[in-house]
Scaffold this motif. Structure first.
Motif, PDB file in Angstrom:
ATOM      1  N   HIS A  49       0.844  -1.202   0.000  1.00  0.00           N
ATOM      2  CA  HIS A  49       0.000   0.000   0.000  1.00  0.00           C
ATOM      3  C   HIS A  49       0.878   1.251   0.000  1.00  0.00           C
ATOM      4  CE1 HIS A  49      -3.903   1.801   0.512  1.00  0.00           C
ATOM      5  NE2 HIS A  49      -3.400   2.617   1.424  1.00  0.00           N
ATOM      6  N   ALA A  50       1.966   1.213   0.780  1.00  0.00           N
ATOM      7  CA  ALA A  50       2.934   2.325   0.836  1.00  0.00           C
ATOM      8  C   ALA A  50       4.332   1.718   0.692  1.00  0.00           C
ATOM      9  CB  ALA A  50       2.792   3.066   2.158  1.00  0.00           C
ATOM     10  N   PRO A  51       4.774   1.491  -0.549  1.00  0.00           N
ATOM     11  CA  PRO A  51       6.044   0.776  -0.779  1.00  0.00           C
ATOM     12  C   PRO A  51       7.220   1.406  -0.031  1.00  0.00           C
ATOM     13  CG  PRO A  51       4.837   1.012  -2.825  1.00  0.00           C
ATOM     14  CD  PRO A  51       4.103   1.836  -1.809  1.00  0.00           C
ATOM     15  N   ALA A  52       8.101   0.538   0.464  1.00  0.00           N
ATOM     16  CA  ALA A  52       9.212   1.014   1.300  1.00  0.00           C
ATOM     17  C   ALA A  52      10.472   0.234   0.966  1.00  0.00           C
ATOM     18  CB  ALA A  52       8.844   0.818   2.771  1.00  0.00           C
ATOM     19  N   ALA A  53      11.622   0.830   1.307  1.00  0.00           N
ATOM     20  CA  ALA A  53      12.938   0.233   1.019  1.00  0.00           C
ATOM     21  C   ALA A  53      13.021  -1.203   1.512  1.00  0.00           C
ATOM     22  CB  ALA A  53      14.023   1.070   1.696  1.00  0.00           C
ATOM     23  N   TYR A  54      13.687  -2.024   0.728  1.00  0.00           N
ATOM     24  CA  TYR A  54      14.016  -3.434   1.017  1.00  0.00           C
ATOM     25  C   TYR A  54      12.863  -4.416   0.798  1.00  0.00           C
ATOM     26  CZ  TYR A  54      17.685  -0.708   3.191  1.00  0.00           C
ATOM     27  OH  TYR A  54      18.648   0.227   3.404  1.00  0.00           O
ATOM     28  N   TRP A  55      11.659  -3.913   0.536  1.00  0.00           N
ATOM     29  CA  TRP A  55      10.529  -4.830   0.319  1.00  0.00           C
ATOM     30  C   TRP A  55      10.400  -5.207  -1.156  1.00  0.00           C
ATOM     31  CZ3 TRP A  55       7.359  -7.049   4.122  1.00  0.00           C
ATOM     32  CH2 TRP A  55       7.693  -6.670   5.434  1.00  0.00           C
ATOM     33  N   GLY A  56      11.151  -4.547  -2.041  1.00  0.00           N
ATOM     34  CA  GLY A  56      11.352  -4.904  -3.437  1.00  0.00           C
ATOM     35  C   GLY A  56      10.170  -5.525  -4.173  1.00  0.00           C
ATOM     36  N   GLY A  57      10.430  -6.687  -4.779  1.00  0.00           N
ATOM     37  CA  GLY A  57       9.437  -7.335  -5.634  1.00  0.00           C
ATOM     38  C   GLY A  57       8.170  -7.724  -4.893  1.00  0.00           C
ATOM     39  N   PHE A  58       8.275  -8.008  -3.602  1.00  0.00           N
ATOM     40  CA  PHE A  58       7.088  -8.344  -2.804  1.00  0.00           C
ATOM     41  C   PHE A  58       6.157  -7.135  -2.744  1.00  0.00           C
ATOM     42  CE2 PHE A  58       4.885  -8.421   1.335  1.00  0.00           C
ATOM     43  CZ  PHE A  58       4.248  -9.646   1.266  1.00  0.00           C
ATOM     44  N   ALA A  59       6.730  -5.947  -2.419  1.00  0.00           N
ATOM     45  CA  ALA A  59       5.912  -4.735  -2.322  1.00  0.00           C
ATOM     46  C   ALA A  59       5.299  -4.382  -3.678  1.00  0.00           C
ATOM     47  CB  ALA A  59       6.749  -3.571  -1.806  1.00  0.00           C
ATOM     48  N   VAL A  60       6.076  -4.564  -4.753  1.00  0.00           N
ATOM     49  CA  VAL A  60       5.560  -4.247  -6.094  1.00  0.00           C
ATOM     50  C   VAL A  60       4.394  -5.178  -6.439  1.00  0.00           C
ATOM     51  CG1 VAL A  60       6.143  -4.276  -8.556  1.00  0.00           C
ATOM     52  CG2 VAL A  60       7.724  -3.250  -6.912  1.00  0.00           C
ATOM     53  N   ALA A  61       4.537  -6.468  -6.105  1.00  0.00           N
ATOM     54  CA  ALA A  61       3.453  -7.430  -6.377  1.00  0.00           C
ATOM     55  C   ALA A  61       2.202  -7.068  -5.575  1.00  0.00           C
ATOM     56  CB  ALA A  61       3.917  -8.846  -6.043  1.00  0.00           C
ATOM     57  N   LYS A  62       2.383  -6.723  -4.304  1.00  0.00           N
ATOM     58  CA  LYS A  62       1.217  -6.396  -3.463  1.00  0.00           C
ATOM     59  C   LYS A  62       0.563  -5.087  -3.921  1.00  0.00           C
ATOM     60  CE  LYS A  62       1.122  -9.786  -0.313  1.00  0.00           C
ATOM     61  NZ  LYS A  62       0.020 -10.759  -0.268  1.00  0.00           N
ATOM     62  N   ALA A  63       1.383  -4.112  -4.364  1.00  0.00           N
ATOM     63  CA  ALA A  63       0.811  -2.874  -4.922  1.00  0.00           C
ATOM     64  C   ALA A  63      -0.007  -3.228  -6.163  1.00  0.00           C
ATOM     65  CB  ALA A  63       1.917  -1.885  -5.272  1.00  0.00           C
ATOM     66  N   GLY A  64       0.499  -4.186  -6.938  1.00  0.00           N
ATOM     67  CA  GLY A  64      -0.218  -4.648  -8.129  1.00  0.00           C
ATOM     68  C   GLY A  64      -1.550  -5.290  -7.766  1.00  0.00           C
ATOM     69  N   VAL A  65      -1.579  -6.002  -6.653  1.00  0.00           N
ATOM     70  CA  VAL A  65      -2.832  -6.629  -6.199  1.00  0.00           C
ATOM     71  C   VAL A  65      -3.890  -5.545  -5.956  1.00  0.00           C
ATOM     72  CG1 VAL A  65      -3.900  -7.777  -4.203  1.00  0.00           C
ATOM     73  CG2 VAL A  65      -1.827  -8.741  -5.232  1.00  0.00           C
ATOM     74  N   GLU A  66      -3.472  -4.455  -5.339  1.00  0.00           N
ATOM     75  CA  GLU A  66      -4.446  -3.383  -5.064  1.00  0.00           C
ATOM     76  C   GLU A  66      -4.954  -2.765  -6.370  1.00  0.00           C
ATOM     77  OE1 GLU A  66      -3.812  -0.833  -1.668  1.00  0.00           O
ATOM     78  OE2 GLU A  66      -2.309  -2.223  -0.879  1.00  0.00           O
ATOM     79  N   ALA A  67      -4.048  -2.604  -7.349  1.00  0.00           N
ATOM     80  CA  ALA A  67      -4.473  -2.074  -8.658  1.00  0.00           C
ATOM     81  C   ALA A  67      -5.420  -3.063  -9.347  1.00  0.00           C
ATOM     82  CB  ALA A  67      -3.242  -1.818  -9.525  1.00  0.00           C
ATOM     83  N   LEU A  68      -5.065  -4.345  -9.267  1.00  0.00           N
ATOM     84  CA  LEU A  68      -5.887  -5.395  -9.890  1.00  0.00           C
ATOM     85  C   LEU A  68      -7.315  -5.374  -9.336  1.00  0.00           C
ATOM     86  CD1 LEU A  68      -6.390  -8.123 -11.381  1.00  0.00           C
ATOM     87  CD2 LEU A  68      -5.182  -9.258  -9.517  1.00  0.00           C
ATOM     88  N   VAL A  69      -7.424  -5.240  -8.017  1.00  0.00           N
ATOM     89  CA  VAL A  69      -8.751  -5.248  -7.391  1.00  0.00           C
ATOM     90  C   VAL A  69      -9.567  -4.042  -7.839  1.00  0.00           C
ATOM     91  CG1 VAL A  69      -9.948  -4.973  -5.171  1.00  0.00           C
ATOM     92  CG2 VAL A  69      -8.132  -6.690  -5.435  1.00  0.00           C
ATOM     93  N   ARG A  70      -8.905  -2.895  -7.941  1.00  0.00           N
ATOM     94  CA  ARG A  70      -9.642  -1.702  -8.364  1.00  0.00           C
ATOM     95  C   ARG A  70     -10.165  -1.862  -9.799  1.00  0.00           C
ATOM     96  NH1 ARG A  70      -6.086   0.894  -5.036  1.00  0.00           N
ATOM     97  NH2 ARG A  70      -7.320   0.222  -3.264  1.00  0.00           N
TER      98      ARG A  70
END
Ligand SMILES: NC(=O)c1ccc[n+]([C@@H]2O[C@H](COP(=O)([O-])OP(=O)(O)OC[C@H]3O[C@@H](n4cnc5c(N)ncnc54)[C@H](OP(=O)(O)O)[C@@H]3O)[C@@H](O)[C@H]2O)c1
Length: 252
Positions: A160-181
């Protein structure tokens, strides 16, 4: 939306419904599978590790829940034909599908982007983003046939609020939120189909132990503390909720 802290689901909230839970062998997925079964659902237990799924199956039966089903599938390797085969198996064995909780997740150790590999990113995107998309799509005919179908996808505060070191996991989860919308807008014309995102917040599970090894585990909420949120979004009380991101803040 009502205050979910005080949400008290009916005992038969999910009676006669069939609900698929991915990553049901441990952590939040296990707790959700038990909660859904204890509220009347026939739960399809998905994961990779059959032994763990059999353990949850036994727990549901011992607690008096409706007999569940086990459908193993490795989401990292699955292709379209595997998702379609899973959907076909659900139709053959259970005849219907009224909900999916996309809960399974893959997370490596937290590292800077320069240390993350292409292979790791492909795995992270496949399990955390592509699989929820492909599985929902494969199950669409079953979901459309349900009078009241609920799909829940799972994000993370670092998606939801991407942060350092969370890399591909954060990008995938941000994508999940876009997908749902996107999906919620496309389902606007289909009143029986609902999709939302849940963000559990810090919870005592095997995944949390990997990302926060020094933390005092028992100071964290347990997976079962989150279940009012998971039950609300899976059942008929959330029929007007669409395309929302729900935070399990201050777990009930
Ligand atoms: N715990 C937290 O503090 C927290 C915070 C924010 C968000 N979340 C999110 O909440 C959800 C549940 O988290 P959790 O902590 O309960 O996770 P967890 O304990 O790590 O469990 C993850 C589940 O995902 C399954 N899984 C992983 N890779 C898979 C694959 N390739 N194919 C099939 N299944 C696979 C695992 O199944 P097997 O055991 O069969 O391998 C396991 O049951 C996740 O989406 C997570 O990102 C958790």
């Amino acid at each position: 939306m009502q205050d979910l802290k005080s949400y008290s689901p009916a005992k038969d909230l999910l009676k006669n419904r069939v609900v698929l839970v991915t990553g049901a062998g441990q952590g939040i997925g296990r707790a959700a599978a038990l909660a859904y079964a204890m509220h009347g659902a026939t739960v399809i237990l998905h994961g990779r590790n059959i032994k763990k799924l059999e353990g949850v199956y036994d727990e549901i039966e011992a607690a008096g829940g409706v007999q569940p089903a086990i459908f193993p599938l490795d989401l990292e390797k699955a292709e379209d034909k595997d998702f379609l085969a899973l959907a076909y198996g659900i139709k053959q064995q259970l005849g219907r599908l009224d909900g999916i909780l996309h809960n399974a997740a893959l997370l490596f150790n937290l590292t800077p982007l320069e240390s993350q590999t292409l292979d790791q990113w492909q795995s992270l995107l496949r399990v955390n983003l592509i699989a929820p998309f492909a599985l929902t799509r494969a199950c669409l005919a079953l979901l459309k046939a349900s009078p009241d179908a609920h799909v829940i996808m799972t994000s993370d505060s670092h998606g939801h609020a991407p942060a350092a070191y969370w890399g591909g996991f954060a990008v995938a989860k941000a994508g999940v939120e876009a997908l749902v919308r996107i999906q919620a807008q496309e389902w606007d014309i289909l009143p029986n189909l609902h999709i939302n995102v849940i963000i559990p917040g810090p919870t005592h599970t095997p995944q949390r132990t990997r990302t926060h090894p020094g933390e005092i585990k028992y100071s964290l909420p347990q997976p079962q503390d989150l279940m009012p949120y998971y039950l609300y979004l899976m059942g008929p009380d959330s029929t007007t909720v669409r395309g929302e991101t729900i935070f399990c803040r201050g777990h009930v």
